[in-house]
Design an enzyme around this catalytic site. Structure first.
Site, PDB file in Angstrom:
ATOM      1  N   ASP A  65     -13.613   8.745  12.652  1.00 53.04           N
ATOM      2  CA  ASP A  65     -13.348   7.703  11.649  1.00 53.04           C
ATOM      3  C   ASP A  65     -14.511   6.727  11.479  1.00 53.04           C
ATOM      4  O   ASP A  65     -14.573   6.017  10.476  1.00 53.04           O
ATOM      5  CB  ASP A  65     -12.116   6.881  12.059  1.00 53.04           C
ATOM      6  CG  ASP A  65     -10.805   7.582  11.744  1.00 53.04           C
ATOM      7  OD1 ASP A  65     -10.839   8.774  11.387  1.00 53.04           O
ATOM      8  OD2 ASP A  65      -9.745   6.936  11.863  1.00 53.04           O
ATOM      9  N   HIS A 115       9.911  38.348   4.278  1.00 47.13           N
ATOM     10  CA  HIS A 115      11.005  37.859   3.438  1.00 47.13           C
ATOM     11  C   HIS A 115      12.231  37.642   4.309  1.00 47.13           C
ATOM     12  O   HIS A 115      12.527  38.487   5.152  1.00 47.13           O
ATOM     13  CB  HIS A 115      11.319  38.888   2.355  1.00 47.13           C
ATOM     14  CG  HIS A 115      12.487  38.474   1.511  1.00 47.13           C
ATOM     15  ND1 HIS A 115      12.392  37.474   0.570  1.00 47.13           N
ATOM     16  CD2 HIS A 115      13.774  38.904   1.499  1.00 47.13           C
ATOM     17  CE1 HIS A 115      13.581  37.320  -0.004  1.00 47.13           C
ATOM     18  NE2 HIS A 115      14.430  38.176   0.539  1.00 47.13           N
ATOM     19  N   GLY A 134      -0.172   4.264   0.273  1.00 51.27           N
ATOM     20  CA  GLY A 134      -1.044   5.336   0.764  1.00 51.27           C
ATOM     21  C   GLY A 134      -0.286   6.176   1.769  1.00 51.27           C
ATOM     22  O   GLY A 134       0.950   6.200   1.785  1.00 51.27           O
ATOM     23  N   ALA A 169      -0.353  -1.798   4.912  1.00 52.13           N
ATOM     24  CA  ALA A 169      -1.082  -0.539   5.170  1.00 52.13           C
ATOM     25  C   ALA A 169      -2.002  -0.281   3.986  1.00 52.13           C
ATOM     26  O   ALA A 169      -1.704   0.515   3.101  1.00 52.13           O
ATOM     27  CB  ALA A 169      -0.093   0.610   5.355  1.00 52.13           C
ATOM     28  N   VAL A 170      -3.122  -1.011   3.969  1.00 47.25           N
ATOM     29  CA  VAL A 170      -4.037  -0.946   2.817  1.00 47.25           C
ATOM     30  C   VAL A 170      -5.351  -0.251   3.183  1.00 47.25           C
ATOM     31  O   VAL A 170      -6.380  -0.474   2.566  1.00 47.25           O
ATOM     32  CB  VAL A 170      -4.311  -2.366   2.255  1.00 47.25           C
ATOM     33  CG1 VAL A 170      -3.039  -2.966   1.672  1.00 47.25           C
ATOM     34  CG2 VAL A 170      -4.888  -3.289   3.336  1.00 47.25           C
ATOM     35  N   GLY A 188       0.826  -1.216   0.000  1.00 48.68           N
ATOM     36  CA  GLY A 188       0.000   0.000   0.000  1.00 48.68           C
ATOM     37  C   GLY A 188       0.853   1.255   0.000  1.00 48.68           C
ATOM     38  O   GLY A 188       1.566   1.526   0.963  1.00 48.68           O
TER      39      GLY A 188
END
Ligand code: FAD
Ligand code: NAI
Length: 473
Positions: A316, A448, A187, A273-274, A185
């Protein structure tokens, strides 16, 4: 009787609990996680085994790489540089302990009742709590917030064994630099943790099923980053699907399909890690009235309310990106709505960051999405190779890309690959929250020399007014 019971103490749940208590609601937060000393611990995936420990290792490994290969060009000779992995791991663990302890302190200060155990929503707003000794108790609450998070996806072709086939948690605990490391993976986790171990000396190969690298990112950024990761020594094999793996005493043999042919490789360790899946198993009883959407997340509306009026779900475990800041903001929104306030989330402006070196970050729409939506746009770009500060700090790879609406000049998306990309995107995001145009950013004074000046120049470039690069004719 509580006003609010939160199930899960990750960045979604613990923030929802603190905010609820701050709004005068009698609040409890249930968490089942215990640390390696069997101590009940709040903080969820993010603090314990996610965002924080991974960033600690990314920083340590970056410093090692600087010391071993990047200081010479500054005229600094350091002689031999030794690695002490146990010390590196201890530093990471100490940061985790400090932060998770901090949540207990915040709970105490805000009068959130911490409950160690497993929570389950029953019918009629009741919550069953199974404590760490298995004893069950039922508590009642006027409102329930489910914030049970997510777990690594396990695939049949590489079953985790905690010794040499590892999930992301195992990948944060490796005690010796593996000579060879395979990662399934490409990702976010694959790139971040693959980078950690590559910097520390592993030969890293990443096997990715999809043909297009970082499909969720702007195409131009993805192309540029792929080139750079390859230069850094990450061997990324696209369009390769893992078909089987075999754990041996000191290695893992894998077989994957590449363009119809079967190929083999062998690694000392393998990280899988898929993706991650929502934690919904045994979180609510069948008669609780909660349902899952077609992807297995808890079904909620745009305000994180389930079909039961006083039951909410955040983080999640619900639709949307699996990111700590998205879950925390949902927690704030839900606490405010429970307290009777008007609150909503702007899902259009959730930033994404991949903490590699250089970083990759973006917010808003990319070119492909705008083309699909038939929206006319202008692009302003500025390469870090033309930034004085980026050259001075030896980080001149990458660019800032700013996309604006062709008619209104409103900023629609900002995509950065380069130094401090996360911070630059955050500055752009603030301006986007206020509906800024590229002209607005162009008229803003930037210090800057800073790498942020690249954002200023990209905004000017969108209207063909860049000073430090050529403009389109
Ligand atoms: P979680 O953090 O998963 O927390 C849920 C909690 O609920 C857990 O502690 C769990 O033990 C508990 N729980 C579950 N079921 C029950 C129950 N029935 N009763 C009681 N408790 C329960 N995101 C970022 O934004 N930035 C990053 O840099 C980042 N890096 C990451 C790195 C790694 C290696 C990983 C794995 C993830 C990373 N993430 C990152 C993702 C981030 O960790 C998640 O998006 C975030 O933790 C989700 O928060 P949450 O509160 O919804 O769930
Ligand atoms: P991911 O969804 O980012 O990537 C998984 C990758 O695995 C995809 O590219 C997919 O095509 C590939 N894949 C799937 N099955 C495969 C197979 N059989 N063989 C080969 N490749 C295969 O998931 P990841 O990296 O596990 O991360 C999970 C979540 O954690 C992410 O969605 C992210 O939101 C979160 N996270 C966020 C971080 C951050 O914000 N910096 C850091 C780490 C994780």
């Amino acid at each position: 009787m509580f006003d609010v019971v939160v199930i899960g103490g990750g960045p979604a749940g613990y923030v929802a609990a603190i905010k609820s208590a701050q709004l005068g609601l009698k609040t409890a937060c249930i968490e089942e996680y215990v640390d390696n000393k069997n101590k009940p611990t709040f903080g969820g995936t993010c603090l314990n085994v996610g965002c924080i420990p991974s960033k600690a290792l990314l920083d340590s490994s970056h410093r090692y790489q600087e010391a071993t290969s990047h200081l010479k060009i500054h005229g600094i000779e350091v002689g031999s540089v030794d690695l002490d992995i146990p010390a590196m791991m201890k530093r990471k663990d100490d940061i985790v302990t400090k932060l998770t302890g901090g949540i207990s302190g915040l709970f105490a200060a805000n009068k959130v009742t911490p409950i160690a155990g497993r929570g389950k929503v029953l019918a009629n707003s009741k919550v069953e709590v199974t404590d760490l000794d298995g004893k069950k108790e039922v508590i009642e609450s006027k409102n329930i917030i489910i914030a049970t998070g997510s777990s690594p996806i396990e695939i049949g072709s590489a079953i985790f064994n905690n010794t040499n086939i590892l999930d992301s948690t195992g990948a944060l605990e490796i005690d010796k630099v593996p000579e060879t490391l395979g990662v399934i993976g490409a990702g976010v986790i694959g790139l971040e943790l693959g980078s950690v171990w590559a910097r520390l000396g592993s030969k890293v190969t990443i096997i990715e099923a999809m043909d297009n690298f970082l499909f969720m990112a702007d195409k131009e950024i993805a192309k540029e980053t792929l080139k750079d990761f390859k230069k850094q020594g990450l061997d990324i094999k696209l369009g390769c699907k893992l078909t089987s793996s075999k754990s041996l005493k000191n290695s893992v043999k894998i077989t994957y399909e590449n363009n119809g042919s079967s190929e083999n490789m062998e690694f000392e360790k393998l990280i899988v890690a898929v993706g991650r899946k929502p934690n919904t198993k045994d979180v609510f009883s069948e008669d609780a009235g909660i349902s899952l959407d077609e992807k297995g997340f808890i079904s909620v509306d745009q305000n994180c309310q389930t079909s039961i009026k006083n039951i909410w779900a955040i983080g999640d475990v619900v639709r949307g990106p699996m990111l700590a800041h998205k879950g925390s903001e949902e927690g704030i929104m839900v606490a405010e709505r429970i307290a009777g306030k008007h609150a909503e989330m702007n899902y259009e402006l959730v930033p994404s960051v991949i903490y590699t070196h250089p970083e990759i970050a973006w917010v808003g729409k990319n070119e492909e999405e705008l083309k699909n939506d038939n929206i006319e746009y202008k692009v302003g770009k500025f390469p870090f190779a033309a930034s004085g500060r980026a050259l001075a700090v030896d980080q001149s790879v990458g660019f800032v890309k700013l996309i604006t609406d062709a008619k209104t000049d409103t900023i629609l998306g900002v995509h950065v690959f380069g130094p401090s990309a996360a911070e630059i995107v955050q500055q752009a995001l603030i301006s986007m929250e206020f509906g800024a145009s590229a002209e607005d950013l162009g008229l803003t004074i930037f210090s800057h020399p800073t790498v942020s000046e690249a954002l200023h120049e990209a905004a000017l470039s969108a209207n063909n007014q860049a000073i430090h690069i050529g403009n389109k004719k």
